[in-house]
Write an enzyme that holds these catalytic residues in place. Structure first.
Site, PDB file in Angstrom:
ATOM      1  N   ASN A   1      13.048  69.697  -8.025  1.00 29.46           N
ATOM      2  CA  ASN A   1      12.407  70.834  -8.880  1.00 29.46           C
ATOM      3  C   ASN A   1      13.817  71.914  -9.328  1.00 29.46           C
ATOM      4  OD1 ASN A   1      11.431  73.235  -9.950  1.00 29.46           O
ATOM      5  ND2 ASN A   1       9.841  73.363  -8.440  1.00 29.46           N
TER       6      ASN A   1
ATOM      7  N   LYS B   1      15.075  72.516  -5.584  1.00 31.55           N
ATOM      8  CA  LYS B   1      14.261  71.950  -4.413  1.00 31.55           C
ATOM      9  C   LYS B   1      13.999  70.675  -4.295  1.00 31.55           C
ATOM     10  CE  LYS B   1      11.814  76.407  -4.699  1.00 31.55           C
ATOM     11  NZ  LYS B   1      10.485  76.846  -5.544  1.00 31.55           N
TER      12      LYS B   1
ATOM     13  N   ARG C   1      10.048  67.702 -11.433  1.00 26.75           N
ATOM     14  CA  ARG C   1       9.075  68.711 -12.048  1.00 26.75           C
ATOM     15  C   ARG C   1       9.588  69.517 -13.334  1.00 26.75           C
ATOM     16  NH1 ARG C   1       8.679  75.121 -11.433  1.00 26.75           N
ATOM     17  NH2 ARG C   1       6.573  75.339 -12.071  1.00 26.75           N
TER      18      ARG C   1
ATOM     19  N   HIS D   1       1.261  76.096 -14.531  1.00 27.39           N
ATOM     20  CA  HIS D   1       0.779  75.826 -12.888  1.00 27.39           C
ATOM     21  C   HIS D   1      -0.116  74.810 -12.972  1.00 27.39           C
ATOM     22  CE1 HIS D   1       1.373  80.512 -11.975  1.00 27.39           C
ATOM     23  NE2 HIS D   1       2.312  79.743 -11.619  1.00 27.39           N
TER      24      HIS D   1
ATOM     25  N   HIS E   1      -4.463  80.456  -8.813  1.00 26.29           N
ATOM     26  CA  HIS E   1      -3.131  80.103  -8.560  1.00 26.29           C
ATOM     27  C   HIS E   1      -2.283  81.557  -8.546  1.00 26.29           C
ATOM     28  CE1 HIS E   1       0.809  78.041  -7.698  1.00 26.29           C
ATOM     29  NE2 HIS E   1       1.208  79.421  -8.314  1.00 26.29           N
TER      30      HIS E   1
ATOM     31  N   GLY F   1       0.442  83.413  -7.121  1.00 25.66           N
ATOM     32  CA  GLY F   1       1.894  83.736  -6.615  1.00 25.66           C
ATOM     33  C   GLY F   1       2.665  84.733  -7.157  1.00 25.66           C
TER      34      GLY F   1
ATOM     35  N   GLY G   1       4.065  84.148 -10.329  1.00 32.02           N
ATOM     36  CA  GLY G   1       3.285  83.647 -11.443  1.00 32.02           C
ATOM     37  C   GLY G   1       1.643  83.758 -10.952  1.00 32.02           C
TER      38      GLY G   1
ATOM     39  N   ARG H   1       5.304  90.463 -14.495  1.00 34.68           N
ATOM     40  CA  ARG H   1       5.016  90.076 -15.923  1.00 34.68           C
ATOM     41  C   ARG H   1       3.462  91.138 -16.155  1.00 34.68           C
ATOM     42  NH1 ARG H   1       4.765  84.009 -15.145  1.00 34.68           N
ATOM     43  NH2 ARG H   1       6.724  83.822 -14.406  1.00 34.68           N
TER      44      ARG H   1
ATOM     45  N   ASP I   1       6.258  92.438  -4.369  1.00 32.56           N
ATOM     46  CA  ASP I   1       5.724  91.735  -3.295  1.00 32.56           C
ATOM     47  C   ASP I   1       4.337  92.364  -2.788  1.00 32.56           C
ATOM     48  OD1 ASP I   1       5.208  90.672  -0.747  1.00 32.56           O
ATOM     49  OD2 ASP I   1       6.940  89.799  -0.507  1.00 32.56           O
TER      50      ASP I   1
ATOM     51  N   ARG J   1       2.710  91.989  -0.234  1.00 35.38           N
ATOM     52  CA  ARG J   1       2.412  92.698   1.137  1.00 35.38           C
ATOM     53  C   ARG J   1       3.041  94.204   1.035  1.00 35.38           C
ATOM     54  NH1 ARG J   1       5.275  87.428   3.353  1.00 35.38           N
ATOM     55  NH2 ARG J   1       6.328  87.564   1.089  1.00 35.38           N
TER      56      ARG J   1
ATOM     57  N   GLY K   1      -2.735  84.157  -3.026  1.00 35.71           N
ATOM     58  CA  GLY K   1      -4.315  83.285  -2.913  1.00 35.71           C
ATOM     59  C   GLY K   1      -4.415  82.884  -1.520  1.00 35.71           C
TER      60      GLY K   1
ATOM     61  N   ASN L   1      -2.756  83.962   1.403  1.00 36.34           N
ATOM     62  CA  ASN L   1      -2.439  84.773   2.442  1.00 36.34           C
ATOM     63  C   ASN L   1      -2.704  86.149   2.240  1.00 36.34           C
ATOM     64  OD1 ASN L   1      -0.555  82.649   3.593  1.00 36.34           O
ATOM     65  ND2 ASN L   1       0.486  83.095   1.899  1.00 36.34           N
TER      66      ASN L   1
ATOM     67  N   GLU M   1       2.560  71.467  -4.577  1.00 37.15           N
ATOM     68  CA  GLU M   1       3.145  70.932  -5.697  1.00 37.15           C
ATOM     69  C   GLU M   1       3.796  69.474  -5.550  1.00 37.15           C
ATOM     70  OE1 GLU M   1       3.808  74.961  -6.626  1.00 37.15           O
ATOM     71  OE2 GLU M   1       3.481  74.660  -8.805  1.00 37.15           O
TER      72      GLU M   1
HETATM   73  P1  ADP Z   1       5.838  81.334  -6.485  1.00 37.78           P
HETATM   74  O1  ADP Z   1       4.999  81.580  -7.497  1.00 37.78           O
HETATM   75  O2  ADP Z   1       7.270  81.827  -6.715  1.00 37.78           O
HETATM   76  O3  ADP Z   1       5.689  79.904  -5.883  1.00 37.78           O
HETATM   77  P2  ADP Z   1       4.440  82.160  -3.787  1.00 37.78           P
HETATM   78  O4  ADP Z   1       3.293  81.287  -4.316  1.00 37.78           O
HETATM   79  O5  ADP Z   1       5.409  81.722  -2.733  1.00 37.78           O
HETATM   80  O6  ADP Z   1       5.473  82.185  -5.150  1.00 37.78           O
HETATM   81  O7  ADP Z   1       3.880  83.441  -3.802  1.00 37.78           O
HETATM   82  C1  ADP Z   1       4.727  84.514  -3.731  1.00 37.78           C
HETATM   83  C2  ADP Z   1       4.146  85.889  -3.376  1.00 37.78           C
HETATM   84  O8  ADP Z   1       3.212  85.688  -2.511  1.00 37.78           O
HETATM   85  C3  ADP Z   1       4.970  86.961  -2.854  1.00 37.78           C
HETATM   86  O9  ADP Z   1       5.371  87.806  -4.003  1.00 37.78           O
HETATM   87  C4  ADP Z   1       4.045  87.744  -2.161  1.00 37.78           C
HETATM   88  O10 ADP Z   1       3.681  88.584  -3.152  1.00 37.78           O
HETATM   89  C5  ADP Z   1       2.905  86.814  -1.771  1.00 37.78           C
HETATM   90  N1  ADP Z   1       2.491  86.750  -0.291  1.00 37.78           N
HETATM   91  C6  ADP Z   1       3.094  86.018   0.580  1.00 37.78           C
HETATM   92  N2  ADP Z   1       2.414  86.190   1.664  1.00 37.78           N
HETATM   93  C7  ADP Z   1       1.461  87.199   1.759  1.00 37.78           C
HETATM   94  C8  ADP Z   1       0.782  87.921   2.641  1.00 37.78           C
HETATM   95  N3  ADP Z   1       0.739  87.413   3.788  1.00 37.78           N
HETATM   96  N4  ADP Z   1       0.063  88.878   1.848  1.00 37.78           N
HETATM   97  C9  ADP Z   1       0.125  89.177   0.786  1.00 37.78           C
HETATM   98  N5  ADP Z   1       0.911  88.684  -0.261  1.00 37.78           N
HETATM   99  C10 ADP Z   1       1.670  87.545   0.265  1.00 37.78           C
END
Ligand code: ADP
Length: 404
Positions: free
Chosen positions: A7, A14, A91, A180, A208, A210, A212, A241, A284, A286, A334, A336, A386
């Site tokens: 990727n 990656k 990818r 995605h 999904h 993340g 995005g 975004r 983020d 969190r 989604g 976590n 993925e």
């Molecule tokens: P990408 O789309 O870059 O692959 P990920 O799927 O790894 O990203 O998601 C990253 C995002 O997930 C981080 O920006 C963060 O906001 C969120 N995240 C990760 N762990 C947690 C958690 N424990 N609680 C809330 N959000 C989380």
């Protein structure tokens, strides 16, 4: 023999190495900070510790070379030599309208990918560099491209066209492509497996979430509608975004502030979303949830906007699907963030969606159900993978190529 997934992005490459006939990776890692100070390789063998090696000044070509050196390292490697790699699965974000399934990359496929660079200027050029590097360093391997758009090739015309003159689709390729797709396809397949039901007839909404974020309506294992559009900007609110916004508001702001298309693009893609709304200097989730818990009204509003858009998209897709069997959550947020899942599904009892609060909050890992026993609709958390989906599709493309 082995399959390598690659990727290649703007600042990282990656990789994951799979045995050709199994789903458990033998090694994985990343060359990160390409084009920046401190470029380094982080690699890990199955069951081993991550090892970091500085690779100053490495570009994508050199990144692929150091990945291969690491994989074939006499002490720490996992293969005897690159000769073991029979195929590379790349990818690729955008396959345009023509590349709607994994393809073995021949001259024609690469020429088509070059021709659609304007559709994905931030992604496809890096993928093409990754492909060229692998062709140079693993010339005997079959190079396969697996597309993020491909899963959404099944969208019907009424779902993928925009309400503008049809010639802009025919001549300029303006339509909903969706993204995605590798992740949505993977979790849709795993959801069917988890539920012990054939994909046929199953109606899923896959979320999904993340950096995005996108939601897809899946019926019978095929994408029926999806929230990202011509680019990954449309749909849900995301980390940086805006997601949906009236195009007239964009034009209004451009005129009023004299924003160039590039400046407006930067504003909508990199300086909007949760980052702009929450006011905590971070995108983020969190950090934003913590700020909301600590009393920030602004962070609280951003979280509610984020969850509200997911909730109304689930409702819309239940209508598009004519009913619903399961909602699936995946990716960083989604998987976590139980609070986001809970708030996204709040008040959806009328659709038959009832969470089990304790299951939802449980820090369990792996595919799991988090709905109440009385819920008509299953709610699943399925970690996305993925790389595995790319390896599986590469394996399939390889088998098809070899079939007499
Ligand atoms: P990408 O789309 O870059 O692959 P990920 O799927 O790894 O990203 O998601 C990253 C995002 O997930 C981080 O920006 C963060 O906001 C969120 N995240 C990760 N762990 C947690 C958690 N424990 N609680 C809330 N959000 C989380």
């Amino acid at each position: 023999m082995a399959i390598l997934t690659i990727n290649a992005g703007s600042s990282s490459v990656k990789f994951t190495l799979f045995p050709s006939d199994a789903d458990t990776p033998r090694a994985s890692g990343i060359v990160e900070r390409i084009g920046l100070e401190g470029t380094r390789l982080k690699a890990r063998r199955a069951g081993g510790e991550a090892v970091e090696t500085p690779v100053p000044g490495a570009d994508v070509d050199r990144a692929v070379e150091v990945i291969l050196e690491a994989l074939g390292h006499p002490q720490h490697g996992v293969i005897a030599g690159v000769g073991e790699i029979e195929a590379v699965g790349h990818r690729v974000v955008h396959g345009g309208e023509r590349l709607t399934r994994p393809v073995v990359l021949d001259g024609a496929a690469k020429a088509y990918l070059e021709s659609i660079v304007p559709l994905a200027p931030l992604h496809n050029p890096h993928h093409l560099r990754g492909i060229a590097a692998c062709e140079r360093h693993i010339p005997h391997a079959v190079q396969v491209a697996v597309f993020d758009t491909a899963f959404h090739a099944s969208l019907p015309r009424h779902a993928f066209l925009y309400g503008i003159p049809l010639r802009f689709h025919a001549e300029d390729g303006v339509r909903r492509y969706g993204f995605h797709g590798i992740s949505h396809k993977y979790v849709a397949g795993e959801a069917a497996r988890f539920l012990g039901r054939p994909a046929e007839g199953l109606r899923l909404v896959t979320c999904h979430l993340g950096n995005g974020c996108s939601v897809t309506a899946v019926r019978g294992g095929r994408s029926l509608d999806t929230s990202m559009g011509f680019t990954p900007l449309e749909g849900l609110l995301m980390g940086t975004r805006s997601g949906d916004i009236d195009p007239a508001a964009v034009l209004y702001l451009m005129e009023r502030h004299g924003f160039s298309p590039a400046a407006m693009n930067d504003l909508l893609n990199r300086r909007s979303g949760l980052l702009a709304l929450a006011g905590v200097g971070s995108n983020d989730v969190r950090d934003i949830l913590a700020a909301a818990r600590n009393g920030s009204n602004q962070a609280e509003l951003a979280v509610e906007m984020f969850c509200y858009r997911i909730r109304k998209t689930i409702g819309a897709y239940a209508a598009a699907l004519g009913g619903l069997d399961a909602v699936v959550f995946t990716a960083g947020i989604g998987e976590n963030a139980p609070e986001i899942r809970r708030r996204a599904l709040a008040d959806l009892g009328f659709l038959g969606i009832l969470l089990d609060e304790a299951l939802n909050e449980s820090p369990a890992e792996g595919p799991r159900a988090v709905h109440a026993a009385s819920s008509r609709v299953a709610v699943l958390v399925i970690p996305t993978n993925e790389e595995l989906e790319i390896a599986r599709e590469t394996r399939q493309a390889l088998a098809e190529q070899r079939r007499p």
